[in-house]
Write an enzyme that holds these catalytic residues in place. Structure first.
Site, PDB file in Angstrom:
ATOM      1  N   HIS A  86       0.827  -1.216   0.000  1.00 43.96           N
ATOM      2  CA  HIS A  86       0.000   0.000   0.000  1.00 43.96           C
ATOM      3  C   HIS A  86       0.856   1.259   0.000  1.00 43.96           C
ATOM      4  CE1 HIS A  86      -3.210  -2.828   1.724  1.00 43.96           C
ATOM      5  NE2 HIS A  86      -3.565  -2.510   0.487  1.00 43.96           N
ATOM      6  N   ASP A 117      -5.594  -1.075  -7.974  1.00 42.04           N
ATOM      7  CA  ASP A 117      -5.297  -1.999  -6.869  1.00 42.04           C
ATOM      8  C   ASP A 117      -6.222  -3.199  -7.019  1.00 42.04           C
ATOM      9  OD1 ASP A 117      -5.885  -1.866  -3.258  1.00 42.04           O
ATOM     10  OD2 ASP A 117      -4.750  -3.290  -4.508  1.00 42.04           O
TER      11      ASP A 117
HETATM   12  N1  SAM Z   1      -3.284  -6.391  -3.156  1.00 40.64           N
HETATM   13  C1  SAM Z   1      -4.099  -7.271  -3.985  1.00 40.64           C
HETATM   14  C2  SAM Z   1      -3.301  -7.780  -5.152  1.00 40.64           C
HETATM   15  O1  SAM Z   1      -2.209  -7.238  -5.391  1.00 40.64           O
HETATM   16  O2  SAM Z   1      -3.766  -8.727  -5.800  1.00 40.64           O
HETATM   17  C3  SAM Z   1      -5.357  -6.551  -4.394  1.00 40.64           C
HETATM   18  C4  SAM Z   1      -6.229  -6.320  -3.211  1.00 40.64           C
HETATM   19  S1  SAM Z   1      -7.827  -5.703  -3.438  1.00 40.64           S
HETATM   20  C5  SAM Z   1      -8.666  -6.680  -2.292  1.00 40.64           C
HETATM   21  C6  SAM Z   1      -8.332  -6.306  -5.020  1.00 40.64           C
HETATM   22  C7  SAM Z   1      -9.770  -5.899  -5.283  1.00 40.64           C
HETATM   23  O3  SAM Z   1     -10.035  -5.729  -6.661  1.00 40.64           O
HETATM   24  C8  SAM Z   1     -10.817  -6.941  -4.811  1.00 40.64           C
HETATM   25  O4  SAM Z   1     -11.545  -6.436  -3.716  1.00 40.64           O
HETATM   26  C9  SAM Z   1     -11.705  -7.182  -6.035  1.00 40.64           C
HETATM   27  O5  SAM Z   1     -13.075  -7.346  -5.699  1.00 40.64           O
HETATM   28  C10 SAM Z   1     -11.438  -5.914  -6.821  1.00 40.64           C
HETATM   29  N2  SAM Z   1     -11.772  -5.986  -8.241  1.00 40.64           N
HETATM   30  C11 SAM Z   1     -11.547  -7.014  -9.097  1.00 40.64           C
HETATM   31  N3  SAM Z   1     -12.013  -6.716 -10.329  1.00 40.64           N
HETATM   32  C12 SAM Z   1     -12.539  -5.456 -10.268  1.00 40.64           C
HETATM   33  C13 SAM Z   1     -13.161  -4.584 -11.199  1.00 40.64           C
HETATM   34  N4  SAM Z   1     -13.340  -4.973 -12.489  1.00 40.64           N
HETATM   35  N5  SAM Z   1     -13.570  -3.362 -10.774  1.00 40.64           N
HETATM   36  C14 SAM Z   1     -13.388  -2.978  -9.484  1.00 40.64           C
HETATM   37  N6  SAM Z   1     -12.815  -3.756  -8.524  1.00 40.64           N
HETATM   38  C15 SAM Z   1     -12.386  -4.989  -8.929  1.00 40.64           C
END
Ligand code: SAM
Length: 283
Positions: A61, A154
């Site tokens: 982060h 992210d």
């Molecule tokens: N640090 C992690 C990594 O490097 O893989 C990422 C953490 S964060 C929890 C990832 C987030 O992206 C998830 O909560 C997931 O639901 C979200 N996400 C996946 N696809 C997405 C999209 N098309 N639009 C918005 N959020 C999305």
């Protein structure tokens, strides 16, 4: 004893002991697991893939927020795509930004993180500057008319709902939403195992932006060594670092971190030789 076995890479698995299971359920988008591990503290996993842990979340982060924000120097409006655990939002809001918009596709990740991961999201979701939108990041980029100084992707890995966030048309949509001098940064996978992700983003960035590259940091639970963070801008060159300016900005920011500092910022831009050759060859 139960274990979470991460099978992100077919021939190489990573197993985490589940000492206390906190949540185990399926949302409309993915399997969501939150559990305690004796070494890592609380762990968030989505579809069996480790997303963040209390023990090492700060590296990830801090590097995806302070690097672009310090490089830019006058950030007012930030957009986070994904980031459901709130860790990125919390780090952004340590800066005197006017707004931090977060577009997360799965509202359950946000509500469960608020409930069970306060050491990661802090009070970020309650900050009056935060605007949390539950929706698809790709759709938001197509439909929004807002402009941002920093856009942070992210997202989870390019499987399932996140796959659209690694496409050239998404990056082009991000470019259209950046202010002059604005910069896009992306979570771009662990180079040792996911080099194709880095090369794929490089090919897209090369077609969309004037300036682009990668910086690196090792996030222990993203197994395999250095993670790549993509950066792209039409004006800002993250490799052109004025160390006096960077040191001055960081001192003025007065933010306490566990990983990021100007020395780490500068060192993170160093690219390993083999990857440098492949990026230059554009393969
Ligand atoms: N640090 C992690 C990594 O490097 O893989 C990422 C953490 S964060 C929890 C990832 C987030 O992206 C998830 O909560 C997931 O639901 C979200 N996400 C996946 N696809 C997405 C999209 N098309 N639009 C918005 N959020 C999305």
């Amino acid at each position: 004893m139960k274990w979470l076995v991460e099978e992100l890479y077919a021939p190489i698995h990573q197993a985490l002991r589940i000492d206390v299971s906190i949540h185990h359920g399926r949302s409309d988008f993915q399997q969501i697991d939150i559990f305690e591990n004796a070494v890592l503290g609380k762990v968030l996993a989505l579809d069996g893939v480790i997303q963040t842990t209390e023990r090492d979340e700060h590296v990830y982060h801090e590097m995806l927020t302070h690097v672009p924000i310090m490089a830019h120097g006058a950030v007012k409006h930030v957009l986070i795509i994904g980031g459901g655990d709130g860790g990125m939002l919390e780090e952004v809001l340590k800066h005197p930004v006017e707004s931090a918009t977060m577009v997360e596709i799965d509202g359950e990740v946000v509500s469960l993180s608020r409930q069970h991961l306060p050491s990661i999201c802090g009070q970020a979701f309650d900050d009056p500057r935060a605007d949390v939108i539950i929706g698809d990041g790709a759709a938001f980029m197509r439909e929004s008319d807002k402009r941002f100084d920093v856009i942070i992707v992210d997202s989870s890995d390019p499987i399932g709902p996140a796959e659209v966030l690694f496409r050239q048309e998404f990056y082009a949509a991000c470019r259209a939403r950046l202010t002059p001098g604005g910069v896009l940064v992306t979570q771009n996978g662990v180079v040792f195992y996911q080099q194709d992700e880095v090369l794929g983003t490089h090919r897209c960035f090369r077609n969309v932006f004037q300036k682009h590259g990668f910086y690196f940091a090792a996030v222990p639970m993203y197994v395999g060594g250095n993670m790549a963070f993509g950066w792209a801008s039409d004006a800002l060159d993250l490799l052109a670092i004025d160390r006096d300016a960077l040191n001055g900005r960081w001192e003025k920011a007065g933010i306490t971190t566990d990983y990021y500092n100007p020395d780490i910022h500068a060192a993170s831009m160093a690219c390993p030789s083999a990857l440098k050759r492949r990026l230059e060859q554009g393969v």
